[in-house]
Design a protein around this motif. Sequence first.
Motif, PDB file in Angstrom:
ATOM      1  N   CYS A   1      -8.675  39.431  57.845  1.00 34.53           N
ATOM      2  CA  CYS A   1      -8.670  38.183  57.087  1.00 34.53           C
ATOM      3  C   CYS A   1      -9.135  37.023  57.962  1.00 34.53           C
ATOM      4  O   CYS A   1      -9.928  36.163  57.516  1.00 34.53           O
ATOM      5  CB  CYS A   1      -7.272  37.923  56.540  1.00 34.53           C
ATOM      6  N   ILE A   2      -8.667  36.972  59.198  1.00 33.98           N
ATOM      7  CA  ILE A   2      -9.076  35.888  60.109  1.00 33.98           C
ATOM      8  C   ILE A   2     -10.576  35.942  60.378  1.00 33.98           C
ATOM      9  O   ILE A   2     -11.273  34.916  60.369  1.00 33.98           O
ATOM     10  CB  ILE A   2      -8.268  35.976  61.413  1.00 33.98           C
ATOM     11  N   PHE A   3     -11.108  37.134  60.605  1.00 31.13           N
ATOM     12  CA  PHE A   3     -12.545  37.263  60.843  1.00 31.13           C
ATOM     13  C   PHE A   3     -13.349  36.837  59.616  1.00 31.13           C
ATOM     14  O   PHE A   3     -14.433  36.240  59.751  1.00 31.13           O
ATOM     15  CB  PHE A   3     -12.882  38.710  61.226  1.00 31.13           C
ATOM     16  N   SER A   4     -12.847  37.146  58.427  1.00 36.82           N
ATOM     17  CA  SER A   4     -13.560  36.732  57.207  1.00 36.82           C
ATOM     18  C   SER A   4     -13.591  35.215  57.081  1.00 36.82           C
ATOM     19  O   SER A   4     -14.624  34.626  56.703  1.00 36.82           O
ATOM     20  CB  SER A   4     -12.883  37.346  55.978  1.00 36.82           C
TER      21      SER A   4
ATOM     22  N   ASN B   1     -24.174  35.807  61.123  1.00 32.00           N
ATOM     23  CA  ASN B   1     -24.353  37.143  60.557  1.00 32.00           C
ATOM     24  C   ASN B   1     -23.575  38.193  61.332  1.00 32.00           C
ATOM     25  O   ASN B   1     -23.040  39.145  60.755  1.00 32.00           O
ATOM     26  CB  ASN B   1     -25.841  37.498  60.534  1.00 32.00           C
ATOM     27  N   GLU B   2     -23.534  38.035  62.660  1.00 30.04           N
ATOM     28  CA  GLU B   2     -22.818  39.015  63.479  1.00 30.04           C
ATOM     29  C   GLU B   2     -21.318  39.008  63.149  1.00 30.04           C
ATOM     30  O   GLU B   2     -20.695  40.053  62.988  1.00 30.04           O
ATOM     31  CB  GLU B   2     -23.028  38.721  64.966  1.00 30.04           C
TER      32      GLU B   2
ATOM     33  N   ALA C   1     -19.060  41.945  61.430  1.00 29.10           N
ATOM     34  CA  ALA C   1     -17.819  42.406  62.069  1.00 29.10           C
ATOM     35  C   ALA C   1     -16.637  42.268  61.121  1.00 29.10           C
ATOM     36  O   ALA C   1     -15.753  43.150  61.068  1.00 29.10           O
ATOM     37  CB  ALA C   1     -17.582  41.614  63.350  1.00 29.10           C
ATOM     38  N   SER C   2     -16.595  41.188  60.346  1.00 31.14           N
ATOM     39  CA  SER C   2     -15.494  41.005  59.398  1.00 31.14           C
ATOM     40  C   SER C   2     -15.532  42.058  58.297  1.00 31.14           C
ATOM     41  O   SER C   2     -14.479  42.547  57.856  1.00 31.14           O
ATOM     42  CB  SER C   2     -15.540  39.604  58.804  1.00 31.14           C
ATOM     43  N   GLN C   3     -16.738  42.428  57.843  1.00 32.68           N
ATOM     44  CA  GLN C   3     -16.849  43.467  56.823  1.00 32.68           C
ATOM     45  C   GLN C   3     -16.401  44.826  57.358  1.00 32.68           C
ATOM     46  O   GLN C   3     -15.722  45.586  56.653  1.00 32.68           O
ATOM     47  CB  GLN C   3     -18.290  43.541  56.321  1.00 32.68           C
TER      48      GLN C   3
END
Length: 244
Positions: free
Chosen positions: A131-134, A143-144, A148-150
């Motif tokens: 969630c934090i990465f999203s 994009n990177e 990574a979040s996906q």
Amino acid sequence: MAGRQDNMEKMTSRQQYRNLWHTDLLHTLQADTPYFCFALWCAPCASYLLRKRALYNDMSRYVCCAGYMPCSGRCGESKCPEACLCTEVFCCFGNSVASTRFLLQDEFNIQTTQCDNCIIGFMFCLQQIACIFSIVAMIVGSNEISEASQILSCCADYVYCTVCACMQTQHKVEMDKRDGKFGPQPMAVPPVQQMSRIDQPFPPSVGYPPQPAYAQPPYGYPPPQAQGYPAAGYPPPGYPQYPK
């Protein structure tokens, strides 16, 4: 406030439980592979059936989220418990699994092992990191970070579905144990005991080996001699004889 205090007391009391699950989360796949696959591919159906079975198939006892959530008892469960349970397992699937777990733990005083706690904690931490990465990917627009979040979101979903399937299989195995699906425990039949009666000269020797009857005296002891009273040669010579 009173309901929240009761839930906190229940959570504290669960730390004092001494019983263990029949199988831990690491071995649920080995314990019941078909049900694990069923809980993995049709998780809401498994949650519905497990909650109903945990209530001993008596839906009149049903309360939303087993009484552990603020919405419990306020959703019209008494009017149509089956529909409310269907809504719970589809709309609040995670809460439905956790509520069934708490229900079984409180009924059988089952504690969660440290290994199970680590697995569940890892699942929650991975979801929070994804969630934090999203959120960071949305703010930065990189994009990177978005990729990574996906990836993290996919991993978190995979772990979540797997752990929930393990938990539901664990609940099913525990209720199999409760309902005697594993068979009765083997027990040795105690020996038939007798009671001594007044008309018996000696009490029965139950639990003791019978004493051997010696036809002859043991080696080294002179054979007993039948003699009258007084014995022959009594008194010994040298004693004064008194008239009878």
